[in-house]
Design an enzyme around this catalytic site. Structure first.
Site, PDB file in Angstrom:
ATOM      1  N   TYR A  15       1.031  -1.088   0.011  1.00  0.00           N
ATOM      2  CA  TYR A  15      -0.064   0.180   0.091  1.00  0.00           C
ATOM      3  C   TYR A  15       0.720   1.453   0.068  1.00  0.00           C
ATOM      4  O   TYR A  15       1.913   1.442   0.830  1.00  0.00           O
ATOM      5  CB  TYR A  15      -0.994   0.079   1.090  1.00  0.00           C
ATOM      6  N   GLY A  22      -6.176   5.031  -0.258  1.00  0.00           N
ATOM      7  CA  GLY A  22      -7.615   5.236  -0.059  1.00  0.00           C
ATOM      8  C   GLY A  22      -8.045   3.994  -0.896  1.00  0.00           C
ATOM      9  O   GLY A  22      -7.879   3.031  -1.040  1.00  0.00           O
ATOM     10  N   HIS A  45      -1.937  17.276  -1.960  1.00  0.00           N
ATOM     11  CA  HIS A  45      -2.621  17.627  -0.452  1.00  0.00           C
ATOM     12  C   HIS A  45      -2.230  18.901  -0.010  1.00  0.00           C
ATOM     13  O   HIS A  45      -2.747  19.224   0.837  1.00  0.00           O
ATOM     14  CB  HIS A  45      -1.960  16.388   0.356  1.00  0.00           C
TER      15      HIS A  45
END
Length: 187
Positions: A15, A22, A45
């Protein structure tokens, strides 16, 4: 730690290293796009708004993030730790907006602004002024850290902003209490 993660992730799906984030975690990232994934995470972000955190808090954020990364559990490349240490030693602190949030993974938006500085983008406090990070790097003989494997995720996922603000507020309230007690003793 970095070398272990580099070797471990070669033939595995992990991941945030070779998958999306997500709900996009089910998508595998091609090997040639792994570094770009981290740059994209940082830049996407950097969406904070509102007032800018005062410099004392921004400096605390650097110290708190450095402390977390020094635990050597993130798989981050050592040059990032060295650069954050140089931030503290050269009076460089990120310009971080107060507001912003994405999901429930801590201070993603605020820490993305620190991560942006680490890769040589954005603005910083430097010797009491707000300047482009390139200016501070040039004056201090520093260069941006590279993205190697997991730097974006390791830098933005955490609660270093909340930690720094909380600790600094605690210290200032303790100081105010000490002054109040001393002042009341004078009466």
């Amino acid at each position: 730690n970095f070398e272990f993660l580099k070797d471990f992730s070669c033939k595995r799906t992990i991941y945030g290293i070779n998958t999306g984030f997500g709900p996009m975690a089910r998508y595998k990232i091609e090997d040639e796009d792994i570094k770009q994934l981290q740059y994209n995470l940082i830049r996407s972000h950097c969406a904070g708004s509102g007032e800018i955190l005062p410099e004392i808090y921004a400096r605390g954020v650097v110290a708190a993030r450095l402390n977390t990364l020094m635990l050597a559990s993130s798989g981050i490349h050592p040059e990032v730790v060295e650069l954050l240490n140089s931030f503290l030693n050269n009076n460089i602190s990120p310009v971080i907006p107060e507001h912003g949030g994405v999901g429930a993974s801590g201070d993603l938006v605020q820490l993305a602004h620190l991560a942006l500085n680490v890769i040589g983008e954005g603005e910083v406090y430097f010797n009491g002024e707000i300047v482009p990070v390139e200016t501070a790097f040039k004056k201090c003989g520093l260069k941006p850290a590279g993205i190697h494997l997991r730097e974006g995720l390791a830098l933005i996922n955490g609660t270093s902003v909340m930690t720094a603000v909380g600790i600094i507020n605690l210290l200032m309230s303790q100081r105010a209490l000490d002054w109040a007690v001393a002042a009341s003793a004078l009466l």
